[in-house]
Motif scaffolding. Sequence first.
Motif, PDB file in Angstrom:
ATOM      1  N   SER A  86      -5.514   9.680 -13.953  1.00 45.63           N
ATOM      2  CA  SER A  86      -6.122   8.768 -13.000  1.00 45.63           C
ATOM      3  C   SER A  86      -5.047   7.929 -12.315  1.00 45.63           C
ATOM      4  CB  SER A  86      -7.134   7.852 -13.707  1.00 45.63           C
ATOM      5  OG  SER A  86      -6.470   7.003 -14.621  1.00 45.63           O
ATOM      6  N   PHE A  87      -5.471   7.168 -11.315  1.00 46.05           N
ATOM      7  CA  PHE A  87      -4.545   6.370 -10.518  1.00 46.05           C
ATOM      8  C   PHE A  87      -3.770   5.365 -11.368  1.00 46.05           C
ATOM      9  CE2 PHE A  87      -3.623   2.807  -7.583  1.00 46.05           C
ATOM     10  CZ  PHE A  87      -2.942   3.493  -6.594  1.00 46.05           C
ATOM     11  N   LYS A  88      -4.371   4.858 -12.434  1.00 43.22           N
ATOM     12  CA  LYS A  88      -3.700   3.851 -13.255  1.00 43.22           C
ATOM     13  C   LYS A  88      -2.660   4.456 -14.191  1.00 43.22           C
ATOM     14  CE  LYS A  88      -6.927   3.583 -17.175  1.00 43.22           C
ATOM     15  NZ  LYS A  88      -5.910   3.784 -18.226  1.00 43.22           N
ATOM     16  N   ASP A  89      -2.730   5.758 -14.415  1.00 40.60           N
ATOM     17  CA  ASP A  89      -1.767   6.426 -15.298  1.00 40.60           C
ATOM     18  C   ASP A  89      -0.665   7.063 -14.456  1.00 40.60           C
ATOM     19  OD1 ASP A  89      -3.261   5.826 -17.655  1.00 40.60           O
ATOM     20  OD2 ASP A  89      -4.650   7.440 -17.119  1.00 40.60           O
ATOM     21  N   TYR A  90       0.143   6.224 -13.816  1.00 41.43           N
ATOM     22  CA  TYR A  90       1.095   6.704 -12.837  1.00 41.43           C
ATOM     23  C   TYR A  90       2.480   6.915 -13.461  1.00 41.43           C
ATOM     24  CZ  TYR A  90       2.403   1.746 -12.794  1.00 41.43           C
ATOM     25  OH  TYR A  90       2.794   0.483 -13.159  1.00 41.43           O
ATOM     26  N   VAL A  91       3.280   7.736 -12.785  1.00 41.30           N
ATOM     27  CA  VAL A  91       4.665   7.946 -13.194  1.00 41.30           C
ATOM     28  C   VAL A  91       5.637   7.288 -12.223  1.00 41.30           C
ATOM     29  CG1 VAL A  91       4.153  10.088 -14.414  1.00 41.30           C
ATOM     30  CG2 VAL A  91       4.788  10.177 -11.994  1.00 41.30           C
ATOM     31  N   PHE A  92       5.163   7.025 -11.007  1.00 45.42           N
ATOM     32  CA  PHE A  92       5.999   6.389  -9.980  1.00 45.42           C
ATOM     33  C   PHE A  92       5.133   5.407  -9.214  1.00 45.42           C
ATOM     34  CE2 PHE A  92       7.390   6.203  -5.542  1.00 45.42           C
ATOM     35  CZ  PHE A  92       8.722   5.814  -5.690  1.00 45.42           C
ATOM     36  N   GLU A  93       5.718   4.231  -8.931  1.00 44.31           N
ATOM     37  CA  GLU A  93       4.996   3.208  -8.171  1.00 44.31           C
ATOM     38  C   GLU A  93       5.954   2.562  -7.189  1.00 44.31           C
ATOM     39  OE1 GLU A  93       1.892  -0.361  -9.147  1.00 44.31           O
ATOM     40  OE2 GLU A  93       3.841  -0.465 -10.154  1.00 44.31           O
ATOM     41  N   ALA A  94       5.453   2.297  -5.981  1.00 45.80           N
ATOM     42  CA  ALA A  94       6.255   1.631  -4.951  1.00 45.80           C
ATOM     43  C   ALA A  94       5.455   0.504  -4.328  1.00 45.80           C
ATOM     44  CB  ALA A  94       6.693   2.627  -3.880  1.00 45.80           C
TER      45      ALA A  94
ATOM     46  N   ARG B 108       1.253   5.010  -5.468  1.00 46.20           N
ATOM     47  CA  ARG B 108       1.534   5.571  -6.782  1.00 46.20           C
ATOM     48  C   ARG B 108       1.534   7.088  -6.747  1.00 46.20           C
ATOM     49  NH1 ARG B 108      -2.096   1.689 -10.840  1.00 46.20           N
ATOM     50  NH2 ARG B 108      -0.764  -0.169 -10.620  1.00 46.20           N
ATOM     51  N   VAL B 109       2.297   7.656  -7.695  1.00 47.41           N
ATOM     52  CA  VAL B 109       2.291   9.089  -7.953  1.00 47.41           C
ATOM     53  C   VAL B 109       1.803   9.275  -9.387  1.00 47.41           C
ATOM     54  CG1 VAL B 109       3.676  11.180  -8.200  1.00 47.41           C
ATOM     55  CG2 VAL B 109       4.175   9.557  -6.348  1.00 47.41           C
ATOM     56  N   PHE B 110       0.822  10.146  -9.570  1.00 49.36           N
ATOM     57  CA  PHE B 110       0.288  10.404 -10.899  1.00 49.36           C
ATOM     58  C   PHE B 110      -0.056  11.885 -11.031  1.00 49.36           C
ATOM     59  CE2 PHE B 110      -2.971   9.050  -7.992  1.00 49.36           C
ATOM     60  CZ  PHE B 110      -4.039   9.912  -8.211  1.00 49.36           C
ATOM     61  N   GLU B 111      -0.058  12.373 -12.255  1.00 52.84           N
ATOM     62  CA  GLU B 111      -0.408  13.770 -12.484  1.00 52.84           C
ATOM     63  C   GLU B 111      -1.847  14.010 -12.055  1.00 52.84           C
ATOM     64  OE1 GLU B 111       0.757  15.915 -15.993  1.00 52.84           O
ATOM     65  OE2 GLU B 111       2.146  14.311 -16.573  1.00 52.84           O
ATOM     66  N   LYS B 112      -2.100  15.182 -11.514  1.00 50.41           N
ATOM     67  CA  LYS B 112      -3.400  15.461 -10.927  1.00 50.41           C
ATOM     68  C   LYS B 112      -4.543  15.273 -11.926  1.00 50.41           C
ATOM     69  CE  LYS B 112      -5.125  19.562 -10.270  1.00 50.41           C
ATOM     70  NZ  LYS B 112      -5.409  20.937  -9.811  1.00 50.41           N
ATOM     71  N   GLN B 113      -4.328  15.645 -13.180  1.00 57.22           N
ATOM     72  CA  GLN B 113      -5.390  15.545 -14.171  1.00 57.22           C
ATOM     73  C   GLN B 113      -5.555  14.132 -14.718  1.00 57.22           C
ATOM     74  OE1 GLN B 113      -2.596  17.240 -14.516  1.00 57.22           O
ATOM     75  NE2 GLN B 113      -1.693  17.015 -16.561  1.00 57.22           N
TER      76      GLN B 113
END
Length: 321
Positions: A291-299, A284-289
């Motif tokens: 958490s892992f569950k609040d992602y913008v990209f997932e593979a 996953r890709v998520f904004e630094k501020q």
Amino acid sequence: MKTFRKALIPFAFLPFKNIVYAQKKDSIPLKVRAFVADKFPQTRDFNLEFTQTTPYKFTSNLNGNELPENKVKDFHQVKANANIYFVKNRKWQLSTSLNYRYTSINTENPVSDYQQKSDYHYFSEAINANYFSKLFNKIAVYSASVSVDGSEQHFERIRGILTGLIVLKANPKTKITLGAAVFIDPSSQVPVLPIFTYEHKFDNGWVADILLPKKVLIRKNIFSNGRISFGSELDNTSFYLYRSDKTYEYRQVEINSGAIYEHNLGGYFIGTLKTGIRATPNARVFEKQESFKDYVFEAKYKPSFYFNIGISYNLFGKPKN
């Protein structure tokens, strides 16, 4: 949530590797100290390794929208780390851990900012303090670690980990420990992670080496200076991305299953070869501020074959004659 727990595991073991080595080295009975003198210590003082995988396909989504199936044509990685001790006595250990990881990913169809050929540099540094005591008449190890990480551009995060470990059993054949790691990390949703280790030497020369949730291995010494292991280990890849004046973190967990061969090269040097199947259930890709569950990209990646070669220098793990 299970995947998120796995994503945090590699951070938990940054201080824990030092704890395992420390409690074996200075705190357990003399009849078990030979375990530390093993020429394949848990903690490598200086280590350099290279990893290459075969191509693999994956599916992904960006901001909730499914993307076409894609393929990673090339993935390779270089890791370097050092564990340096400042203080070592019967009660205290103070050390620093220095880590560098270079990751190169080349995808077949770069349809988004997160699927293009890129080279990423990741750094982390930690100060670890370990204290040895007794709890319920058992040997106990307490650890505190403060780490910073980032890219070649600048530092990004400060993390803290508190770990407690109790030695339930320690004799020449069996060693059992139990403990927990507490995370002080704004991006973490798992405040506590249990830790369990078990090692048992069978009469036929095989050894069960379990360190949950990091690895499950069975190993045996072969030839005059070699050791072979079979089983699974957890690892991770993470780095920072910079898009549209925002900082993102990419994080994936890898399950490496297969064979490991280690060979004492003489002196304090150990060579390592690993190969098998690598499974990467989630990335996953998520904004630094966030958490892992609040992602913008997932593979979600298909399994691939991997090959790893490494060399380490172990000043504190003097090899046997």
